[in-house]
Write a protein that holds these residues in place. Structure first.
Motif, PDB file in Angstrom:
ATOM      1  N   LEU A 136     -11.432 -95.021  45.647  1.00 37.22           N
ATOM      2  CA  LEU A 136     -12.374 -95.607  44.690  1.00 37.22           C
ATOM      3  C   LEU A 136     -13.207 -96.701  45.340  1.00 37.22           C
ATOM      4  CD1 LEU A 136     -13.459 -95.875  41.799  1.00 37.22           C
ATOM      5  CD2 LEU A 136     -11.534 -97.404  41.319  1.00 37.22           C
ATOM      6  N   ASN A 137     -12.552 -97.548  46.112  1.00 35.81           N
ATOM      7  CA  ASN A 137     -13.288 -98.626  46.795  1.00 35.81           C
ATOM      8  C   ASN A 137     -14.284 -98.061  47.813  1.00 35.81           C
ATOM      9  OD1 ASN A 137     -11.924-100.665  45.413  1.00 35.81           O
ATOM     10  ND2 ASN A 137     -10.266-100.733  46.913  1.00 35.81           N
ATOM     11  N   GLU A 138     -13.890 -97.013  48.535  1.00 42.72           N
ATOM     12  CA  GLU A 138     -14.802 -96.419  49.511  1.00 42.72           C
ATOM     13  C   GLU A 138     -16.005 -95.786  48.818  1.00 42.72           C
ATOM     14  OE1 GLU A 138     -12.475 -93.690  51.727  1.00 42.72           O
ATOM     15  OE2 GLU A 138     -11.379 -95.237  52.837  1.00 42.72           O
ATOM     16  N   ARG A 139     -15.789 -95.165  47.680  1.00 35.88           N
ATOM     17  CA  ARG A 139     -16.904 -94.546  46.955  1.00 35.88           C
ATOM     18  C   ARG A 139     -17.859 -95.604  46.423  1.00 35.88           C
ATOM     19  NH1 ARG A 139     -17.465 -92.688  41.643  1.00 35.88           N
ATOM     20  NH2 ARG A 139     -15.307 -93.232  41.177  1.00 35.88           N
ATOM     21  N   LEU A 140     -17.306 -96.707  45.929  1.00 39.06           N
ATOM     22  CA  LEU A 140     -18.166 -97.780  45.418  1.00 39.06           C
ATOM     23  C   LEU A 140     -18.937 -98.456  46.546  1.00 39.06           C
ATOM     24  CD1 LEU A 140     -15.788 -99.414  42.775  1.00 39.06           C
ATOM     25  CD2 LEU A 140     -17.676 -97.837  42.377  1.00 39.06           C
ATOM     26  N   ASN A 141     -18.287 -98.628  47.700  1.00 40.86           N
ATOM     27  CA  ASN A 141     -18.985 -99.229  48.838  1.00 40.86           C
ATOM     28  C   ASN A 141     -20.092 -98.314  49.365  1.00 40.86           C
ATOM     29  OD1 ASN A 141     -17.329-101.492  48.733  1.00 40.86           O
ATOM     30  ND2 ASN A 141     -15.843-100.639  50.190  1.00 40.86           N
ATOM     31  N   ALA A 142     -19.863 -96.993  49.294  1.00 42.04           N
ATOM     32  CA  ALA A 142     -20.891 -96.055  49.741  1.00 42.04           C
ATOM     33  C   ALA A 142     -22.125 -96.119  48.848  1.00 42.04           C
ATOM     34  CB  ALA A 142     -20.334 -94.634  49.767  1.00 42.04           C
ATOM     35  N   GLY A 202     -23.058 -98.876  47.467  1.00 42.18           N
ATOM     36  CA  GLY A 202     -23.565-100.234  47.537  1.00 42.18           C
ATOM     37  C   GLY A 202     -23.076-101.123  46.419  1.00 42.18           C
ATOM     38  N   GLU A 203     -22.022-100.701  45.722  1.00 47.06           N
ATOM     39  CA  GLU A 203     -21.480-101.499  44.622  1.00 47.06           C
ATOM     40  C   GLU A 203     -20.261-102.263  45.124  1.00 47.06           C
ATOM     41  OE1 GLU A 203     -20.693 -98.994  41.309  1.00 47.06           O
ATOM     42  OE2 GLU A 203     -22.654 -98.019  41.346  1.00 47.06           O
ATOM     43  N   LYS A 204     -20.484-103.463  45.614  1.00 46.00           N
ATOM     44  CA  LYS A 204     -19.387-104.257  46.148  1.00 46.00           C
ATOM     45  C   LYS A 204     -18.475-104.762  45.036  1.00 46.00           C
ATOM     46  CE  LYS A 204     -20.875-103.975  50.387  1.00 46.00           C
ATOM     47  NZ  LYS A 204     -20.114-103.268  51.445  1.00 46.00           N
ATOM     48  N   THR A 205     -19.058-105.036  43.922  1.00 47.39           N
ATOM     49  CA  THR A 205     -18.281-105.533  42.780  1.00 47.39           C
ATOM     50  C   THR A 205     -18.452-104.573  41.607  1.00 47.39           C
ATOM     51  OG1 THR A 205     -20.151-106.883  42.042  1.00 47.39           O
ATOM     52  CG2 THR A 205     -18.549-107.914  43.531  1.00 47.39           C
ATOM     53  N   GLY A 206     -17.757-104.838  40.562  1.00 45.81           N
ATOM     54  CA  GLY A 206     -17.847-103.981  39.383  1.00 45.81           C
ATOM     55  C   GLY A 206     -16.666-103.047  39.286  1.00 45.81           C
ATOM     56  N   HIS A 207     -16.649-102.306  38.197  1.00 45.43           N
ATOM     57  CA  HIS A 207     -15.564-101.368  37.920  1.00 45.43           C
ATOM     58  C   HIS A 207     -14.200-102.076  37.962  1.00 45.43           C
ATOM     59  CE1 HIS A 207     -18.157 -97.755  38.087  1.00 45.43           C
ATOM     60  NE2 HIS A 207     -18.833 -98.462  38.976  1.00 45.43           N
ATOM     61  N   ALA A 245      -5.893 -87.826  39.663  1.00 44.65           N
ATOM     62  CA  ALA A 245      -6.791 -88.953  39.945  1.00 44.65           C
ATOM     63  C   ALA A 245      -7.566 -88.737  41.234  1.00 44.65           C
ATOM     64  CB  ALA A 245      -5.996 -90.252  40.014  1.00 44.65           C
ATOM     65  N   ALA A 246      -6.941 -88.136  42.239  1.00 47.24           N
ATOM     66  CA  ALA A 246      -7.641 -87.878  43.502  1.00 47.24           C
ATOM     67  C   ALA A 246      -8.744 -86.851  43.314  1.00 47.24           C
ATOM     68  CB  ALA A 246      -6.652 -87.398  44.560  1.00 47.24           C
ATOM     69  N   ARG A 247      -8.513 -85.830  42.497  1.00 46.96           N
ATOM     70  CA  ARG A 247      -9.569 -84.848  42.235  1.00 46.96           C
ATOM     71  C   ARG A 247     -10.709 -85.456  41.425  1.00 46.96           C
ATOM     72  NH1 ARG A 247      -8.416 -79.468  43.415  1.00 46.96           N
ATOM     73  NH2 ARG A 247     -10.669 -79.281  43.033  1.00 46.96           N
ATOM     74  N   LEU A 248     -10.376 -86.322  40.466  1.00 46.05           N
ATOM     75  CA  LEU A 248     -11.413 -86.931  39.637  1.00 46.05           C
ATOM     76  C   LEU A 248     -12.295 -87.895  40.419  1.00 46.05           C
ATOM     77  CD1 LEU A 248      -9.468 -87.628  36.300  1.00 46.05           C
ATOM     78  CD2 LEU A 248     -11.165 -85.851  36.737  1.00 46.05           C
ATOM     79  N   ASN A 249     -11.780 -88.410  41.529  1.00 45.36           N
ATOM     80  CA  ASN A 249     -12.584 -89.344  42.326  1.00 45.36           C
ATOM     81  C   ASN A 249     -13.829 -88.685  42.901  1.00 45.36           C
ATOM     82  OD1 ASN A 249     -11.508 -91.960  42.263  1.00 45.36           O
ATOM     83  ND2 ASN A 249      -9.820 -91.381  43.598  1.00 45.36           N
ATOM     84  N   TYR A 250     -13.822 -87.348  43.014  1.00 46.39           N
ATOM     85  CA  TYR A 250     -14.950 -86.648  43.612  1.00 46.39           C
ATOM     86  C   TYR A 250     -15.763 -85.871  42.582  1.00 46.39           C
ATOM     87  CZ  TYR A 250     -13.092 -87.824  48.170  1.00 46.39           C
ATOM     88  OH  TYR A 250     -12.672 -88.502  49.275  1.00 46.39           O
ATOM     89  N   PHE A 251     -15.494 -86.098  41.302  1.00 47.34           N
ATOM     90  CA  PHE A 251     -16.339 -85.505  40.273  1.00 47.34           C
ATOM     91  C   PHE A 251     -17.571 -86.370  40.063  1.00 47.34           C
ATOM     92  CE2 PHE A 251     -12.839 -82.988  37.910  1.00 47.34           C
ATOM     93  CZ  PHE A 251     -12.855 -82.070  38.937  1.00 47.34           C
ATOM     94  N   ASN A 252     -18.675 -85.723  39.733  1.00 51.09           N
ATOM     95  CA  ASN A 252     -19.940 -86.435  39.524  1.00 51.09           C
ATOM     96  C   ASN A 252     -19.958 -87.009  38.107  1.00 51.09           C
ATOM     97  OD1 ASN A 252     -22.501 -87.421  39.621  1.00 51.09           O
ATOM     98  ND2 ASN A 252     -23.526 -85.438  39.603  1.00 51.09           N
TER      99      ASN A 252
END
Length: 246
Positions: free
Chosen positions: A90-96, A98-103, A204-211
Motif C-alpha cells: 500500500l505504501n509503495e502504491r501511494l508513493n508511486a 506521489g501521495e506521501k500522506t493520506g489514506h 488484501a494483496a489482490r485488492l491492492n492491484y485493483f483499479n
C-alpha cells in the motif's frame, strides 16, 4: 566290375556339379547387382515463408497474483506477516502516485488486523489453559469419588475437594466432559484463526492491484425504452439507464 561302376558314378557326380556351377555363374551374369539405393526425394516449397517465433516478447505476469502468493507464504510462516507485507504494498502504491500522506484509515485498518490476529490467539490461549485446569480438577474429583465407592474401609477413603462438595457425582462427570470439549473447540479455533489470517492476506494483496481510483464512477438516470409489443399502444416504456465510467 565294381571298380568301373564306382568310376562311372564319380564321373556322373562331377558332371552334375560342373553343370550346376556353370548355371549359377550364368545367372549372376544375367542379373547385375544394383548397388545404388534409391532415396525418396523430399519436395521443398520455396514460396512458403517460415513462421518466425518472437522470443523477445515478454510473457505477461499478473502482479496481483504474484503479490498474493507472497502474502500467503508469509502468513503461513508467521501469522500477521502477510498483513505487514500488504501494508508495504500500500505504501509503495501511494508513493508511486506521489501521495506521501493520506489514506490514514486504510493503513490503520491494515495494521490493526495484525493486532486482531494476535489478540485472538491470546484469548484462545487463556481459554485453553482455563479449560484444561478445570478439566483436571473435575477429573481428579471424579476419580477420587469412584475409588471411595469401592473402599469398604472408611479410613482408606480419600478426601474430596472441599470446593466441589456441593456438586453431585453426575454434575462432576458432566463438568469434566464440558471442559474437555471446550479444550477441543479452542484447538479447532486456533486453526480457524490461522486460516482466516491466510485468506485475509491473500484477498488484501489482490485488492491492492485493483483499479479503485477517482476516475471510476457510476451514473443512474431515468430513460425510455422502445417496446413494440405494448398492449396500450405506446412504444415507450420507462427504464433506468446505468452508465459506468472507467
Amino acid at each position: 566290375m565294381p571298380k568301373y561302376k564306382c568310376l562311372f558314378l564319380f564321373s556322373l557326380f562331377v558332371f552334375c556339379f560342373i553343370n550346376l556351377a556353370l548355371a549359377q555363374v550364368k545367372d549372376t551374369l544375367l542379373k547385375p547387382i544394383d548397388t545404388i539405393k534409391t532415396t525418396p526425394i523430399r519436395v521443398v516449397r520455396i514460396d512458403s515463408p517460415k513462421k518466425t517465433i518472437d522470443t523477445a516478447k515478454a510473457k505477461y505476469v499478473n502482479p496481483g497474483k504474484v503479490a498474493a502468493r507472497k502474502a500467503v507464504f508469509k502468513s503461513l510462516i508467521i501469522p500477521g506477516w502477510g498483513q505487514l507485507y500488504n501494508n508495504q504494498l500500500l505504501n509503495e502504491r501511494l508513493n508511486a502516485k506521489g501521495e506521501k500522506t493520506g489514506h490514514f484509515w486504510q493503513k490503520t485498518y491494515t495494521l490493526s488486523k495484525v493486532g486482531i490476529i494476535y489478540a485472538g490467539f491470546t484469548l484462545l490461549t487463556i481459554s485453553y489453559i482455563d479449560s484444561r485446569n478445570n478439566y483436571k480438577i473435575f477429573l481428579k474429583e471424579a476419580q477420587i469419588r469412584a475409588l471411595n465407592k469401592l473402599q469398604t474401609d472408611p479410613a482408606k477413603k480419600q478426601l474430596v475437594n472441599p470446593d466441589l462438595v456441593r456438586y453431585g457425582d453426575t454434575n462432576v462427570t458432566d463438568a469434566q466432559a464440558i471442559y474437555k470439549r471446550n479444550s477441543q473447540i479452542v484447538i479447532f479455533s486456533y486453526f480457524a484463526v490461522y486460516a482466516v489470517n491466510v485468506v485475509d492476506a491473500y484477498v488484501a494483496a489482490r485488492l491492492n492491484y485493483f483499479n479503485i481510483d477517482d476516475s471510476l464512477s457510476m451514473k443512474i438516470t431515468p430513460s425510455l425504452m422502445s417496446n413494440p409489443n405494448s398492449m396500450y399502444g405506446s412504444n415507450a416504456t420507462p427504464a433506468l439507464k446505468v452508465s459506468l465510467r472507467f
